[in-house]
Design an enzyme around this catalytic site. Sequence first.
Site, PDB file in Angstrom:
ATOM      1  N   HIS A  55       0.865  -1.257  -0.166  1.00 21.80           N
ATOM      2  CA  HIS A  55       0.075  -0.044  -0.192  1.00 21.80           C
ATOM      3  C   HIS A  55       0.870   1.195   0.000  1.00 21.80           C
ATOM      4  O   HIS A  55       0.803   2.114  -0.688  1.00 21.80           O
ATOM      5  CB  HIS A  55      -0.985   0.051   1.023  1.00 21.80           C
ATOM      6  CG  HIS A  55      -1.525   1.331   1.355  1.00 21.80           C
ATOM      7  ND1 HIS A  55      -2.343   1.968   0.620  1.00 21.80           N
ATOM      8  CD2 HIS A  55      -1.486   2.009   2.506  1.00 21.80           C
ATOM      9  CE1 HIS A  55      -2.803   3.453   0.998  1.00 21.80           C
ATOM     10  NE2 HIS A  55      -2.096   3.315   2.429  1.00 21.80           N
ATOM     11  N   HIS A  79       4.780   6.172   5.307  1.00 24.41           N
ATOM     12  CA  HIS A  79       3.883   7.080   6.103  1.00 24.41           C
ATOM     13  C   HIS A  79       3.059   6.622   7.047  1.00 24.41           C
ATOM     14  O   HIS A  79       2.350   7.175   8.164  1.00 24.41           O
ATOM     15  CB  HIS A  79       2.850   7.796   5.048  1.00 24.41           C
ATOM     16  CG  HIS A  79       1.676   6.981   4.712  1.00 24.41           C
ATOM     17  ND1 HIS A  79       2.008   6.072   3.207  1.00 24.41           N
ATOM     18  CD2 HIS A  79       0.513   6.647   5.010  1.00 24.41           C
ATOM     19  CE1 HIS A  79       0.907   5.446   3.093  1.00 24.41           C
ATOM     20  NE2 HIS A  79       0.023   5.704   4.125  1.00 24.41           N
ATOM     21  N   GLU A  83       2.633   5.210  12.709  1.00 21.41           N
ATOM     22  CA  GLU A  83       1.163   4.707  13.602  1.00 21.41           C
ATOM     23  C   GLU A  83       1.068   3.067  13.722  1.00 21.41           C
ATOM     24  O   GLU A  83       0.441   2.837  14.970  1.00 21.41           O
ATOM     25  CB  GLU A  83       0.056   5.157  12.616  1.00 21.41           C
ATOM     26  CG  GLU A  83      -1.352   4.845  12.902  1.00 21.41           C
ATOM     27  CD  GLU A  83      -1.792   6.000  13.992  1.00 21.41           C
ATOM     28  OE1 GLU A  83      -2.958   5.403  14.377  1.00 21.41           O
ATOM     29  OE2 GLU A  83      -1.236   6.960  14.365  1.00 21.41           O
ATOM     30  N   ASP A  84       1.592   2.495  12.886  1.00 27.08           N
ATOM     31  CA  ASP A  84       1.255   1.207  12.770  1.00 27.08           C
ATOM     32  C   ASP A  84       2.485   0.139  13.263  1.00 27.08           C
ATOM     33  O   ASP A  84       2.262  -0.898  13.342  1.00 27.08           O
ATOM     34  CB  ASP A  84       0.664   0.481  11.679  1.00 27.08           C
ATOM     35  CG  ASP A  84      -0.662   1.223  11.157  1.00 27.08           C
ATOM     36  OD1 ASP A  84      -1.390   1.556  12.117  1.00 27.08           O
ATOM     37  OD2 ASP A  84      -0.992   1.374   9.937  1.00 27.08           O
ATOM     38  N   ASP A 146      -2.541   8.803  -0.588  1.00 25.35           N
ATOM     39  CA  ASP A 146      -3.165   7.690   0.385  1.00 25.35           C
ATOM     40  C   ASP A 146      -4.488   7.432   0.179  1.00 25.35           C
ATOM     41  O   ASP A 146      -5.034   6.114   0.030  1.00 25.35           O
ATOM     42  CB  ASP A 146      -2.712   7.966   1.813  1.00 25.35           C
ATOM     43  CG  ASP A 146      -3.171   7.032   2.719  1.00 25.35           C
ATOM     44  OD1 ASP A 146      -2.899   5.789   2.570  1.00 25.35           O
ATOM     45  OD2 ASP A 146      -3.770   7.428   3.570  1.00 25.35           O
ATOM     46  N   ASP A 266     -25.078  15.842 -24.595  1.00 23.48           N
ATOM     47  CA  ASP A 266     -25.322  16.379 -25.858  1.00 23.48           C
ATOM     48  C   ASP A 266     -24.373  17.552 -26.329  1.00 23.48           C
ATOM     49  O   ASP A 266     -24.792  18.636 -26.725  1.00 23.48           O
ATOM     50  CB  ASP A 266     -26.808  16.753 -26.178  1.00 23.48           C
ATOM     51  CG  ASP A 266     -27.487  15.610 -26.642  1.00 23.48           C
ATOM     52  OD1 ASP A 266     -26.749  14.340 -26.663  1.00 23.48           O
ATOM     53  OD2 ASP A 266     -28.729  15.633 -26.824  1.00 23.48           O
TER      54      ASP A 266
END
Length: 709
Positions: A55, A79, A83-84, A146, A266
């Site tokens: 990702h 990034h 956080e993870d 992201d 159109d």
Amino acid sequence: MQVANGYPEPVLKLRDLLNTYLDPEKVAVVLRAFDVGARAHEGQTRMSGEPYILHPVAVAQILASMRMDHESITAAILHDTLEDTPLSKDELVNGFGPAIAELVDGVTKLDKMKFRTRSEADAESFRKLMLAMSRDLRVIFIKLADRLHNMRTLGGLARDSRRRIARETLDIYAPIADRLGMNNMKLELEDLGFENLYPWRYRTIEEHLDTMTGHRQEIVENIKDALRVRMNDAGVPCRIGGRQKTPYSIYKKMLTKDLSFSEVTDFYAFRIITHTESHCYVALGVVHNLYPPKPGRFKDYIALPKANGYQSLHTILNSPYGLPIEIQIRTEEMDIMALKGAAAHWQYKTHQPGSDGSAQVRAREWLMQLVDVQRHAGDSLEFLDSAKSDLFPDEIFVFTPKGKIIDLRRNATALDFAYAIHTDVGNHTDTALVDNEDVPLSTRLVTGQTVRIITHPDAHPRPEWLEFVVTARARTSIRAYLKSLQDEDTVALGLRLLEKALNARGSSLEALPAERWDQFLKENHLAEQEDVFRDLAQGTTLANIVASKLAPDASVVGARVEPEEALAIAGSEGSALSFGACCLPVPGDRIMAYVSADKGLVVHRANCANVREFRKHPDRCIDVTWAPITEGKFPVSVKILTNNAPGVLANISTSIAEAGSNIEKVVMIESNPETATMQFNLSVENRDHMARVLRRLRRNSQVIRVSRI
């Protein structure tokens, strides 16, 4: 995960793309970031089951396709690490330097944002987003990339989650991409958001578009050939392309203009990309000679760029095929800015088209305005409303007397223009001249007008200004000024209450030693004396309690024996003081005041039915009197019994106006064929003025009885 030469296939594709515009040592930094990120995310997977690290790599690929700098690409790969994963910011600083670490940290804070509702917590997150953008625009580029990859891979989520994220994308992220001039990003975010929010509507429009494409391809090619021939004959170097309408843009136009699908689709759209600005205007003349233009459908965004830096000529032509043709004409540089907006500033070589950063400058100006707005906004929800109103601009362009272009929202007023120049100009606006004519400050402006603002040091914002200004900057500046006045009123009243309580104990503010004040503020966790005065005026604490702590010995030594002096009320105390709705006192009435925990100091008539209950709390009751000179109008309520005849209301209104009073509200209490009983809420200056109003009403032949409620 397929691996070749030590790296997964997506990383090799990213490396190859970066090698086309970055130096080898900078590409090496990106690859080293992948190694660090892959180790940090080891064992983590996405909802689809693929390794999580792919990702961030996909996010980096999106940024690389925009030719972003290596710091942005590196931060994109890292990034989610703060956080993870156990990776710390200090480790990022040591490994990649402070600039990249700050970018990762900025995106990490934004990743915590959730826009599930319009609650204050969400609004506060939006405020943080804007402030992070103002510090480094690359933070939002990474966040947008992201979000784009997340939107491309929503399939693994539950329907409710997809709809929530899609709504968030349409409400927040697509408009931000648009405001930053990143057209390609905006269009894809919109279509992906539309597809996941309203899948059936999206599929229906797409199927119709697929059906139409085959039928109209021949006409499109004929028009492109005709344009090429005419441009060659005129010596205008260019490339010509078609422009396909997106499903979401069609859907929006169908909704906003109440059109059918065929009415929206159109027409044919073409883009002419040429070399110089002068070529653009020559090309415009060529297409107008090829097909007749529609009157009023020409827009020159080159001379007057949009707020996000977009520049182009737009015109609508009548084609020989019975359908309108839209033509956009711009240079290569303008085309890059139209597609990439503020992100074009970070292209690798400074001499490349678009590297002057005009869109970035405009984006920075917009963000600085938002920073100014949030500084004066009362709370996060107010800031969110203000910022979102500026995310959807329908612009006008007006001029200063020196010829500077000021872009404003449609329906902006002369006063909005004044605040767009500077907050101090707006706050002291006295007169506005539009095209050299004196106009009210509430006058709505239109494109092309020249506006001159005349200021005066004694001019200040008034509450009624909020009724007609439309820009966030004007609204928040006016509110901030009015709140500062209210705060001054509150502090002044609190000071008077404390002075009165100290006097009752034989002391005064001047007699209090500085050490006593410092100790009191420290014990009560207050920063300054004004905080004490605010608490007193707002009723959160009582003056006699504060006085007893500030002057603990004064009640015993040197206490006064003469009657305590009443607090004088002038009616100019503003929001710091209110008048009881139960009895509506006016100057001249005997009054008392009660310190309410939620309303502060509330003044009542001495004979108010609630006073007996108030007297049960003597520590909250204050002796007050009217000052010799009072200011303003005071509300009073009267009950009138009249004959029930045609025109009686107008008759009574005339009597009230002749007595110099205004009617604030009228309520019919009861009526029958003979009589009617009405309650009038009036404004008067004092008790004598009220008596004149009542006398005038009693002389009215239609009035049977009148009394003050």
